[in-house]
Design an enzyme around this catalytic site. Structure first.
Site, PDB file in Angstrom:
ATOM      1  N   HIS A  40      35.919  92.476   2.656  1.00 61.81           N
ATOM      2  CA  HIS A  40      34.590  93.003   2.988  1.00 61.81           C
ATOM      3  C   HIS A  40      33.715  91.796   3.342  1.00 61.81           C
ATOM      4  O   HIS A  40      33.467  90.938   2.487  1.00 61.81           O
ATOM      5  CB  HIS A  40      34.021  93.740   1.762  1.00 61.81           C
ATOM      6  CG  HIS A  40      32.661  94.324   1.961  1.00 61.81           C
ATOM      7  ND1 HIS A  40      32.427  95.462   2.706  1.00 61.81           N
ATOM      8  CD2 HIS A  40      31.437  93.931   1.507  1.00 61.81           C
ATOM      9  CE1 HIS A  40      31.133  95.751   2.702  1.00 61.81           C
ATOM     10  NE2 HIS A  40      30.510  94.830   1.977  1.00 61.81           N
ATOM     11  N   GLN A  54      20.633  78.462   2.795  1.00 62.73           N
ATOM     12  CA  GLN A  54      20.725  79.917   2.626  1.00 62.73           C
ATOM     13  C   GLN A  54      21.718  80.268   1.511  1.00 62.73           C
ATOM     14  O   GLN A  54      21.452  81.102   0.656  1.00 62.73           O
ATOM     15  CB  GLN A  54      21.190  80.504   3.949  1.00 62.73           C
ATOM     16  CG  GLN A  54      21.211  81.990   4.012  1.00 62.73           C
ATOM     17  CD  GLN A  54      21.790  82.444   5.352  1.00 62.73           C
ATOM     18  OE1 GLN A  54      22.840  81.962   5.776  1.00 62.73           O
ATOM     19  NE2 GLN A  54      21.093  83.322   6.023  1.00 62.73           N
ATOM     20  N   PHE A  79      21.064  82.190  -2.080  1.00 66.01           N
ATOM     21  CA  PHE A  79      21.833  83.395  -2.359  1.00 66.01           C
ATOM     22  C   PHE A  79      22.596  83.270  -3.677  1.00 66.01           C
ATOM     23  O   PHE A  79      22.579  84.161  -4.519  1.00 66.01           O
ATOM     24  CB  PHE A  79      22.804  83.604  -1.191  1.00 66.01           C
ATOM     25  CG  PHE A  79      23.211  85.022  -0.988  1.00 66.01           C
ATOM     26  CD1 PHE A  79      22.408  85.876  -0.265  1.00 66.01           C
ATOM     27  CD2 PHE A  79      24.392  85.501  -1.510  1.00 66.01           C
ATOM     28  CE1 PHE A  79      22.787  87.195  -0.071  1.00 66.01           C
ATOM     29  CE2 PHE A  79      24.779  86.818  -1.323  1.00 66.01           C
ATOM     30  CZ  PHE A  79      23.961  87.665  -0.597  1.00 66.01           C
ATOM     31  N   HIS A 138      24.849 101.992   0.975  1.00 64.87           N
ATOM     32  CA  HIS A 138      24.614 101.551  -0.397  1.00 64.87           C
ATOM     33  C   HIS A 138      23.473 102.415  -0.940  1.00 64.87           C
ATOM     34  O   HIS A 138      22.577 102.808  -0.185  1.00 64.87           O
ATOM     35  CB  HIS A 138      24.183 100.086  -0.448  1.00 64.87           C
ATOM     36  CG  HIS A 138      25.197  99.124   0.105  1.00 64.87           C
ATOM     37  ND1 HIS A 138      25.234  97.796  -0.269  1.00 64.87           N
ATOM     38  CD2 HIS A 138      26.208  99.277   0.992  1.00 64.87           C
ATOM     39  CE1 HIS A 138      26.224  97.188   0.361  1.00 64.87           C
ATOM     40  NE2 HIS A 138      26.821  98.061   1.146  1.00 64.87           N
ATOM     41  N   GLY A 147      20.947  98.179  -8.657  1.00 63.02           N
ATOM     42  CA  GLY A 147      19.885  97.441  -7.977  1.00 63.02           C
ATOM     43  C   GLY A 147      19.161  96.541  -8.959  1.00 63.02           C
ATOM     44  O   GLY A 147      19.350  96.642 -10.176  1.00 63.02           O
ATOM     45  N   ALA A 193      16.357  98.066  -3.454  1.00 65.73           N
ATOM     46  CA  ALA A 193      16.177  98.652  -4.785  1.00 65.73           C
ATOM     47  C   ALA A 193      14.832  99.372  -4.858  1.00 65.73           C
ATOM     48  O   ALA A 193      13.837  98.926  -4.284  1.00 65.73           O
ATOM     49  CB  ALA A 193      16.276  97.576  -5.846  1.00 65.73           C
ATOM     50  N   SER A 242      36.174  95.562   6.388  1.00 61.78           N
ATOM     51  CA  SER A 242      34.819  96.136   6.433  1.00 61.78           C
ATOM     52  C   SER A 242      33.763  95.055   6.606  1.00 61.78           C
ATOM     53  O   SER A 242      33.982  93.890   6.256  1.00 61.78           O
ATOM     54  CB  SER A 242      34.547  96.954   5.165  1.00 61.78           C
ATOM     55  OG  SER A 242      34.772  96.184   4.015  1.00 61.78           O
ATOM     56  N   GLN A 268      31.142  90.987  -5.661  1.00 65.22           N
ATOM     57  CA  GLN A 268      30.124  90.001  -5.319  1.00 65.22           C
ATOM     58  C   GLN A 268      30.836  88.838  -4.637  1.00 65.22           C
ATOM     59  O   GLN A 268      32.047  88.634  -4.849  1.00 65.22           O
ATOM     60  CB  GLN A 268      29.464  89.523  -6.638  1.00 65.22           C
ATOM     61  CG  GLN A 268      28.347  88.540  -6.495  1.00 65.22           C
ATOM     62  CD  GLN A 268      27.239  89.087  -5.607  1.00 65.22           C
ATOM     63  OE1 GLN A 268      27.339  88.986  -4.386  1.00 65.22           O
ATOM     64  NE2 GLN A 268      26.211  89.648  -6.190  1.00 65.22           N
TER      65      GLN A 268
HETATM   66  P1  FAD Z   1      25.309  97.862 -13.246  1.00 62.44           P
HETATM   67  O1  FAD Z   1      26.751  98.077 -13.074  1.00 62.44           O
HETATM   68  O2  FAD Z   1      24.482  98.961 -13.799  1.00 62.44           O
HETATM   69  O3  FAD Z   1      25.136  96.560 -14.164  1.00 62.44           O
HETATM   70  C1  FAD Z   1      23.878  95.893 -14.277  1.00 62.44           C
HETATM   71  C2  FAD Z   1      23.872  95.012 -15.503  1.00 62.44           C
HETATM   72  O4  FAD Z   1      23.800  95.819 -16.672  1.00 62.44           O
HETATM   73  C3  FAD Z   1      25.126  94.139 -15.705  1.00 62.44           C
HETATM   74  O5  FAD Z   1      24.734  92.941 -16.304  1.00 62.44           O
HETATM   75  C4  FAD Z   1      26.008  94.956 -16.642  1.00 62.44           C
HETATM   76  O6  FAD Z   1      26.856  94.120 -17.412  1.00 62.44           O
HETATM   77  C5  FAD Z   1      24.943  95.645 -17.504  1.00 62.44           C
HETATM   78  N1  FAD Z   1      25.304  96.997 -17.947  1.00 62.44           N
HETATM   79  C6  FAD Z   1      25.925  97.950 -17.225  1.00 62.44           C
HETATM   80  N2  FAD Z   1      26.047  99.077 -17.961  1.00 62.44           N
HETATM   81  C7  FAD Z   1      25.474  98.817 -19.167  1.00 62.44           C
HETATM   82  C8  FAD Z   1      25.265  99.577 -20.346  1.00 62.44           C
HETATM   83  N3  FAD Z   1      25.695 100.835 -20.445  1.00 62.44           N
HETATM   84  N4  FAD Z   1      24.610  98.980 -21.390  1.00 62.44           N
HETATM   85  C9  FAD Z   1      24.175  97.693 -21.303  1.00 62.44           C
HETATM   86  N5  FAD Z   1      24.358  96.927 -20.207  1.00 62.44           N
HETATM   87  C10 FAD Z   1      24.991  97.486 -19.152  1.00 62.44           C
HETATM   88  N6  FAD Z   1      21.434  95.383  -4.440  1.00 62.44           N
HETATM   89  C11 FAD Z   1      20.540  96.098  -3.716  1.00 62.44           C
HETATM   90  O7  FAD Z   1      19.370  96.183  -4.099  1.00 62.44           O
HETATM   91  N7  FAD Z   1      20.904  96.744  -2.559  1.00 62.44           N
HETATM   92  C12 FAD Z   1      22.175  96.714  -2.089  1.00 62.44           C
HETATM   93  O8  FAD Z   1      22.473  97.312  -1.067  1.00 62.44           O
HETATM   94  C13 FAD Z   1      23.151  95.955  -2.823  1.00 62.44           C
HETATM   95  N8  FAD Z   1      24.425  95.889  -2.415  1.00 62.44           N
HETATM   96  C14 FAD Z   1      25.353  95.223  -3.175  1.00 62.44           C
HETATM   97  C15 FAD Z   1      26.687  95.209  -2.752  1.00 62.44           C
HETATM   98  C16 FAD Z   1      27.656  94.565  -3.500  1.00 62.44           C
HETATM   99  C17 FAD Z   1      29.100  94.586  -3.030  1.00 62.44           C
HETATM  100  C18 FAD Z   1      27.290  93.887  -4.702  1.00 62.44           C
HETATM  101  C19 FAD Z   1      28.331  93.159  -5.514  1.00 62.44           C
HETATM  102  C20 FAD Z   1      25.965  93.882  -5.118  1.00 62.44           C
HETATM  103  C21 FAD Z   1      24.984  94.549  -4.365  1.00 62.44           C
HETATM  104  N9  FAD Z   1      23.645  94.585  -4.759  1.00 62.44           N
HETATM  105  C22 FAD Z   1      22.727  95.296  -4.024  1.00 62.44           C
HETATM  106  C23 FAD Z   1      23.195  93.845  -5.939  1.00 62.44           C
HETATM  107  C24 FAD Z   1      23.157  94.721  -7.219  1.00 62.44           C
HETATM  108  O9  FAD Z   1      22.266  95.790  -7.036  1.00 62.44           O
HETATM  109  C25 FAD Z   1      22.686  93.827  -8.370  1.00 62.44           C
HETATM  110  O10 FAD Z   1      23.682  92.889  -8.675  1.00 62.44           O
HETATM  111  C26 FAD Z   1      22.217  94.579  -9.618  1.00 62.44           C
HETATM  112  O11 FAD Z   1      21.576  93.639 -10.485  1.00 62.44           O
HETATM  113  C27 FAD Z   1      23.345  95.227 -10.420  1.00 62.44           C
HETATM  114  O12 FAD Z   1      23.783  96.367  -9.849  1.00 62.44           O
HETATM  115  P2  FAD Z   1      25.111  97.079 -10.412  1.00 62.44           P
HETATM  116  O13 FAD Z   1      25.298  98.321  -9.680  1.00 62.44           O
HETATM  117  O14 FAD Z   1      26.235  96.135 -10.465  1.00 62.44           O
HETATM  118  O15 FAD Z   1      24.605  97.406 -11.906  1.00 62.44           O
END
Ligand code: FAD
Length: 288
Positions: A265, A213, A217, A77, A108, A51, A15, A177
């Site tokens: 990916h 870059q 990142f 996403h 996000g 986000a 992907s 990631q």
């Molecule tokens: P979550 O899984 O909700 O976790 C966020 C944080 O909160 C973590 O530190 C976790 O340990 C903690 N946490 C989770 N659940 C709980 C809980 N119940 N209580 C307390 N703490 C908790 N960002 C964008 O804006 N747009 C994109 O398109 C995008 N694509 C991505 C694609 C990939 C493959 C990856 C790996 C990341 C991407 N991101 C993107 C970045 C991502 O949005 C950020 O890393 C964001 O900070 C976390 O998102 P998450 O879905 O992992 O969050």
């Protein structure tokens, strides 16, 4: 086609990730990139989402455009921070109507330009979005995983506990990631297995083509770049970096394929060259 079905059919998925371009010039670049990378027959491609819904229209536009113009299987996403249930409901309705079957469900990062996000949001973490999407039963749902732990998480252990919540809520697969040292990935795989997570994991690969870059990142996401690679890059002319970055990524991908990953990916950053150079070398190992 739903990614959860593809994972049952093919041992290794391929992907590519793209982001919605900001201006007409970069739209042309993305179009060219997609048309070149399409020849590798990706099982799916994905389009990122700003986000707070900041790229909502553009993400939706490019998701549909890539599906219709290139006939590719596209995953959008979707971030939930600073969104209401109605916002998410509206966008998933549009996706469903256009037969987009895959969503990467993310929290996000808190957007700096939306000061009241905490008040406006109906979702605190990604597991709540997975839960919400799961109830609609129309999508195959992926979530993000962090081999070195998410930057805000107090520990990798705690982060994996929360990853388990996303899986228990109904995630079908995990995309990681970026990481540059496979040992982080192997350790992550051990730890998630111990936590009872059996969901397919697709490692995220980003070839380094530009040292500045990648440093920006990795600062944002907390991924470690091996010192020997950084040292080597620092001695190079900018135009030679791509060769070293590609050579490194080829080796990284080969090891991951030998390990037995469910897919690769590629974070393309909307450019084809590095990903193309890597795939020319390893395509046979993916499609064998
Ligand atoms: P979550 O899984 O909700 O976790 C966020 C944080 O909160 C973590 O530190 C976790 O340990 C903690 N946490 C989770 N659940 C709980 C809980 N119940 N209580 C307390 N703490 C908790 N960002 C964008 O804006 N747009 C994109 O398109 C995008 N694509 C991505 C694609 C990939 C493959 C990856 C790996 C990341 C991407 N991101 C993107 C970045 C991502 O949005 C950020 O890393 C964001 O900070 C976390 O998102 P998450 O879905 O992992 O969050």
């Amino acid at each position: 086609m739903k990614i959860r079905e593809l994972l049952k059919i093919y041992p290794i998925l391929l992907s590519f990730e793209f982001f919605p371009p900001k201006n007409p010039e970069s739209e042309g670049v993305l179009d060219e990139t997609v048309s070149i990378l399409k020849r590798f027959n990706p099982d799916f491609v994905s389009v990122t989402y700003g986000a707070g819904g900041s790229t909502r229209e553009k993400s939706l536009h490019w998701t549909l455009n890539i599906k219709e113009k290139y006939g590719l299987n596209v995953m959008m996403h979707l971030t939930c921070i600073a969104s209401s249930r109605n916002d998410i409901q509206a966008i998933t309705k549009s996706l469903k109507e256009r037969n987009i079957q895959n969503i990467l469900a993310l929290r996000g990062d808190p957007p700096e330009d939306i000061p009241d996000y905490a008040i406006k949001t109906d979702f605190q973490y990604a597991d709540q979005l997975v839960d919400f999407l799961q109830e609609r039963n129309s999508f195959s749902i992926g979530v993000a995983g962090y081999p070195e732990g998410h930057i805000e998480a107090p520990s990798l252990e705690k982060d994996i506990e929360y990853l388990k919540k996303k899986v228990d809520a109904g995630a079908d697969f995990i995309i990681t990631q970026i990481f540059f040292d496979n040992d982080y990935f192997y350790n992550f795989m051990d730890r998630i297995a111990q936590a009872g997570i059996n969901t397919p994991i697709i490692p995220g690969i980003m070839p380094i083509v530009n040292i500045g870059q990648v440093q920006r990142f990795t600062q944002m996401c907390g991924a470690t770049v091996p010192v020997h690679l950084l040292d080597r890059m620092h001695t190079m002319k900018p135009e030679d970096m791509i060769n070293v970055g590609v050579e490194y990524a080829i080796e990284q991908c080969r090891e991951l394929l030998d390990f037995g990953v469910a897919g690769l990916h590629f974070y393309t950053l909307n450019r084809n060259k590095a990903t193309e150079m890597i795939l020319m070398e390893i395509e046979g190992n993916i499609r064998s």
